[in-house]
Design an enzyme around this catalytic site. Structure first.
Site, PDB file in Angstrom:
ATOM      1  N   ASP A  60     -12.086   4.363   1.529  1.00 62.64           N
ATOM      2  CA  ASP A  60     -11.108   4.851   2.518  1.00 62.64           C
ATOM      3  C   ASP A  60     -10.086   5.786   1.880  1.00 62.64           C
ATOM      4  O   ASP A  60      -8.883   5.681   2.146  1.00 62.64           O
ATOM      5  CB  ASP A  60     -10.372   3.680   3.178  1.00 62.64           C
ATOM      6  CG  ASP A  60     -11.315   2.662   3.789  1.00 62.64           C
ATOM      7  OD1 ASP A  60     -12.409   3.053   4.241  1.00 62.64           O
ATOM      8  OD2 ASP A  60     -10.958   1.464   3.825  1.00 62.64           O
ATOM      9  N   ASP A 106      -7.745   4.394  -1.278  1.00 61.17           N
ATOM     10  CA  ASP A 106      -6.564   4.895  -0.554  1.00 61.17           C
ATOM     11  C   ASP A 106      -5.810   5.968  -1.340  1.00 61.17           C
ATOM     12  O   ASP A 106      -4.615   5.830  -1.616  1.00 61.17           O
ATOM     13  CB  ASP A 106      -5.609   3.753  -0.207  1.00 61.17           C
ATOM     14  CG  ASP A 106      -6.187   2.765   0.795  1.00 61.17           C
ATOM     15  OD1 ASP A 106      -7.357   2.937   1.184  1.00 61.17           O
ATOM     16  OD2 ASP A 106      -5.470   1.835   1.182  1.00 61.17           O
ATOM     17  N   THR A 135       0.838  -1.204   0.000  1.00 65.71           N
ATOM     18  CA  THR A 135       0.000   0.000   0.000  1.00 65.71           C
ATOM     19  C   THR A 135       0.872   1.252   0.000  1.00 65.71           C
ATOM     20  O   THR A 135       0.709   2.140  -0.852  1.00 65.71           O
ATOM     21  CB  THR A 135      -0.945   0.012   1.215  1.00 65.71           C
ATOM     22  OG1 THR A 135      -1.828  -1.108   1.131  1.00 65.71           O
ATOM     23  CG2 THR A 135      -1.769   1.285   1.252  1.00 65.71           C
ATOM     24  N   GLN A 163      -5.289  -1.324  -3.346  1.00 63.18           N
ATOM     25  CA  GLN A 163      -4.948   0.013  -2.861  1.00 63.18           C
ATOM     26  C   GLN A 163      -3.911   0.643  -3.792  1.00 63.18           C
ATOM     27  O   GLN A 163      -2.950  -0.022  -4.200  1.00 63.18           O
ATOM     28  CB  GLN A 163      -4.386  -0.052  -1.439  1.00 63.18           C
ATOM     29  CG  GLN A 163      -5.312  -0.698  -0.429  1.00 63.18           C
ATOM     30  CD  GLN A 163      -5.139  -2.197  -0.309  1.00 63.18           C
ATOM     31  OE1 GLN A 163      -4.524  -2.844  -1.157  1.00 63.18           O
ATOM     32  NE2 GLN A 163      -5.688  -2.780   0.742  1.00 63.18           N
ATOM     33  N   THR A 184      -3.468  -3.814  11.606  1.00 65.48           N
ATOM     34  CA  THR A 184      -2.857  -5.024  12.148  1.00 65.48           C
ATOM     35  C   THR A 184      -1.426  -4.710  12.554  1.00 65.48           C
ATOM     36  O   THR A 184      -0.634  -4.198  11.753  1.00 65.48           O
ATOM     37  CB  THR A 184      -2.887  -6.156  11.114  1.00 65.48           C
ATOM     38  OG1 THR A 184      -4.248  -6.394  10.730  1.00 65.48           O
ATOM     39  CG2 THR A 184      -2.292  -7.431  11.679  1.00 65.48           C
ATOM     40  N   ARG A 198     -14.971   5.352   8.767  1.00 63.91           N
ATOM     41  CA  ARG A 198     -15.034   4.119   9.538  1.00 63.91           C
ATOM     42  C   ARG A 198     -13.696   3.942  10.253  1.00 63.91           C
ATOM     43  O   ARG A 198     -12.654   4.436   9.787  1.00 63.91           O
ATOM     44  CB  ARG A 198     -15.358   2.917   8.647  1.00 63.91           C
ATOM     45  CG  ARG A 198     -14.371   2.617   7.539  1.00 63.91           C
ATOM     46  CD  ARG A 198     -14.784   1.356   6.793  1.00 63.91           C
ATOM     47  NE  ARG A 198     -13.869   1.018   5.705  1.00 63.91           N
ATOM     48  CZ  ARG A 198     -13.907  -0.149   5.061  1.00 63.91           C
ATOM     49  NH1 ARG A 198     -14.796  -1.078   5.401  1.00 63.91           N
ATOM     50  NH2 ARG A 198     -13.052  -0.400   4.067  1.00 63.91           N
ATOM     51  N   TRP A 216     -10.289   2.518  11.381  1.00 64.81           N
ATOM     52  CA  TRP A 216      -9.265   1.564  10.971  1.00 64.81           C
ATOM     53  C   TRP A 216      -8.349   1.265  12.153  1.00 64.81           C
ATOM     54  O   TRP A 216      -7.715   2.176  12.708  1.00 64.81           O
ATOM     55  CB  TRP A 216      -8.458   2.137   9.803  1.00 64.81           C
ATOM     56  CG  TRP A 216      -7.345   1.249   9.331  1.00 64.81           C
ATOM     57  CD1 TRP A 216      -7.357  -0.112   9.250  1.00 64.81           C
ATOM     58  CD2 TRP A 216      -6.049   1.655   8.877  1.00 64.81           C
ATOM     59  NE1 TRP A 216      -6.155  -0.580   8.766  1.00 64.81           N
ATOM     60  CE2 TRP A 216      -5.345   0.481   8.528  1.00 64.81           C
ATOM     61  CE3 TRP A 216      -5.426   2.895   8.725  1.00 64.81           C
ATOM     62  CZ2 TRP A 216      -4.025   0.522   8.043  1.00 64.81           C
ATOM     63  CZ3 TRP A 216      -4.128   2.930   8.235  1.00 64.81           C
ATOM     64  CH2 TRP A 216      -3.433   1.761   7.896  1.00 64.81           C
ATOM     65  N   ARG A 221     -18.008   2.962  -7.929  1.00 71.62           N
ATOM     66  CA  ARG A 221     -17.510   1.599  -7.939  1.00 71.62           C
ATOM     67  C   ARG A 221     -18.000   0.916  -9.214  1.00 71.62           C
ATOM     68  O   ARG A 221     -18.992   1.331  -9.813  1.00 71.62           O
ATOM     69  CB  ARG A 221     -18.031   0.821  -6.723  1.00 71.62           C
ATOM     70  CG  ARG A 221     -17.624   1.397  -5.369  1.00 71.62           C
ATOM     71  CD  ARG A 221     -16.165   1.135  -5.055  1.00 71.62           C
ATOM     72  NE  ARG A 221     -15.850  -0.291  -5.020  1.00 71.62           N
ATOM     73  CZ  ARG A 221     -15.984  -1.061  -3.942  1.00 71.62           C
ATOM     74  NH1 ARG A 221     -16.437  -0.560  -2.820  1.00 71.62           N
ATOM     75  NH2 ARG A 221     -15.659  -2.347  -3.995  1.00 71.62           N
TER      76      ARG A 221
END
Length: 377
Positions: A210, A189, A120, A164, A283, A278, A280, A230
Site C-alpha cells: 500500500d 506506506d 502511521t 508502516q 476504521t 485494493r 482501503w 518482501r
C-alpha cells in the site's frame, strides 16, 4: 507539454525566478519578494544559513505567508524529521542523488508525533501541511529496517506489528503540493495523501505494501512506481504487495491517478505477485460505533502506463476492514470500488476479467484541468 501543465510549470517556476529580497535577518520582506534560506552541512556564519532543514523551516515560519520562501538544501545526508506547516514555500535540493532527507520512525512508536496519537501519520520523515508547497530535486526516505522486521516469524516477540513507515505525509491542511524530480523511498506506506490536491511529476516512488495511499487527490505523471521486495512469507490470497490503497470519499471525484508512468520492480519481486490497488476503508468513529467507513469508496486509475511482469493477472485485490464487532472480517471488493485502467502496455498489462465495471466520467485532460484549477502563484 499540455497547456495546463505549461501553466503549472510556470507557476512552480515563479519562485525560482523571483529575486531575493535582500532583507537582513530579523527584517521584514516586501510581500511580493522572495526570501531565501540555505541549508548546508557547514554554514560558517553565512547569513540565513542553517545546518538542519527544520531550522530553516522554522525561520521561514516566522515570516508572513504572503512572502514566498525558498529553502535550498545543499548536497548531503540530513537525518531528521521535518514538518512544514507554512504555505507559499519551495523546498529544493541539489538533485536526487545529491540531497537526501531521511529518518527511521515506524508507526509502532511514532504516535507521539501526531495530534491524535496516530503512529502511521506520525512516522513521516517529511510532513507537509500548507497550501502551495513545492518539493524539488531531492530524495526523501524512511529508513526503518522493514525487511529485517518482515523476516521475523509472526510469533517472535521482537516483531513489530505496526510496520508502516512514511517517507511523506500530505497532512489535512495540505493543498496545491507539487513534487518535481523527487524520489520517495520506503516500504509499507511510503506516501500518505491525507490532504487536498497534490501533483507528482518526473520522479520515483518506491515501496511494497500500500505504498501510495489515502483519501487525497494525487496525480502522478511521467514517473516510476517501483515495487520493492518482501522478506517474509506473508501472502494475501496470492498477492505479495499492493501499489495503491485509496480511501477516496464517495463525494470526491478524483482519488489516486497514475498517468503515463512505469510500474517496475526491484530484484526479488516475483512475477504475478502485485496488485495495482485494493480498497482501503479506514476504521472511523460514528455515532453508532467504530467501524470501516462505508463511504470511503476508493478511486484508483492507471492511464497509459507500462506494467512489468510483477503485476498480478487479476490487477486488483480485495482488502479487509473493521466490522462492527471490532474484527477485521468486513471484506471490501475491487468490483465495488472506483477502479479503472486504460492504455496499459508491457508484460503485466494482460489481465483476467474479474468484473470491474466502473468507468470515470472525466478524461485525463479533464482530471488535470480540475486538479489544477486555481493552482497559480
Amino acid at each position: 507539454m499540455k497547456p495546463i501543465l505549461a501553466t503549472l510549470a510556470a507557476a512552480l517556476a515563479l519562485t525560482a525566478c523571483t529575486a531575493d529580497s535582500g532583507v537582513a535577518p530579523g527584517g521584514v520582506a516586501a510581500p511580493d519578494r522572495m526570501l531565501t534560506f540555505e541549508v548546508r552541512k557547514q554554514c560558517d556564519a553565512a547569513p540565513r544559513c542553517f545546518e538542519t532543514v527544520q531550522g530553516a523551516v522554522d525561520a521561514a515560519a516566522a515570516t508572513p505567508e504572503t512572502v514566498p520562501v525558498t529553502i535550498r538544501v545543499g548536497a548531503g545526508d540530513f537525518n531528521e524529521r521535518v514538518e512544514i506547516r507554512r504555505g507559499n514555500l519551495t523546498l529544493t535540493g541539489a538533485g536526487r542523488d545529491a540531497t537526501r532527507l531521511h529518518h527511521d520512525l515506524v508507526a509502532e512508536n511514532a504516535g507521539k508525533y501526531h495530534r491524535n496519537n496516530w503512529g502511521t501519520a506520525g512516522s513521516a520523515t517529511l510532513t507537509l501541511d500548507g497550501d502551495r508547497i513545492d518539493v524539488r530535486a531531492m530524495t526523501i526516505e524512511n529508513t526503518f529496517d522493514y525487511l529485517a522486521n518482515d523476516a521475523l516469524p509472526g510469533d517472535d516477540p521482537r516483531k513489530i506489528g505496526n510496520s508502516q513507515a512514511l517517507a511523506v505525509l500530505l497532512d489535512i491542511h495540505s493543498d496545491r503540493v507539487a513534487f518535481e524530480d523527487v524520489a520517495l523511498l520506503g516500504y509499507q506506506d511510503t506516501i500518505f495523501a491525507n490532504g487536498a490536491r497534490a501533483y507528482f511529476h518526473n520522479g520515483l516512488i518506491a515501496g511494497n505494501v500500500d505504498f501510495i495511499f489515502g483519501n487525497g487527490q494525487l496525480l502522478i505523471e511521467d514517473s516510476e512506481l517501483r515495487t520493492r521486495r518482501r522478506a517474509g512469507e506473508d501472502n494475501d490470497h496470492g498477492f505479495q504487495s499492493f501499489l495503491l490503497a485509496p480511501s477516496t470519499p464517495i463525494q470526491q471525484a478524483i482519488g489516486l491517478v497514475v498517468h503515463h508512468s512505469r510500474l517496475t520492480r526491484e530484484a526479488g519481486v516475483p512475477d504475478a505477485s502485485v496488485a495495482l490497488a485494493r480498497p482501503w476503508h479506514p476504521t472511523t468513529r460514528f455515532p453508532d460505533g467504530r467501524y470501516a467507513d462505508p463511504d470511503a469508496v476508493g478511486q484508483a486509475m492507471f492511464i497509459d502506463c507500462y506494467m512489468d511482469a510483477h503485476i498480478h493477472p487479476d490487477h486488483w485485490a480485495s482488502m479487509p476492514g473493521t466490522a462492527r464487532d471490532g474484527t477485521k472480517t468486513d471484506i471490501f471488493q475491487p468490483q465495488d470500488s472506483r477502479f479503472y485502467e486504460s492504455g496499459s502496455h508491457g508484460p503485466g498489462a494482460r489481465h483476467r476479467d474479474i468484473g470491474i465495471t466502473w468507468r470515470p466520467d472525466m478524461s485525463i485532460d479533464q482530471i488535470r484541468a480540475r486538479l489544477f484549477e486555481g493552482w497559480s502563484r
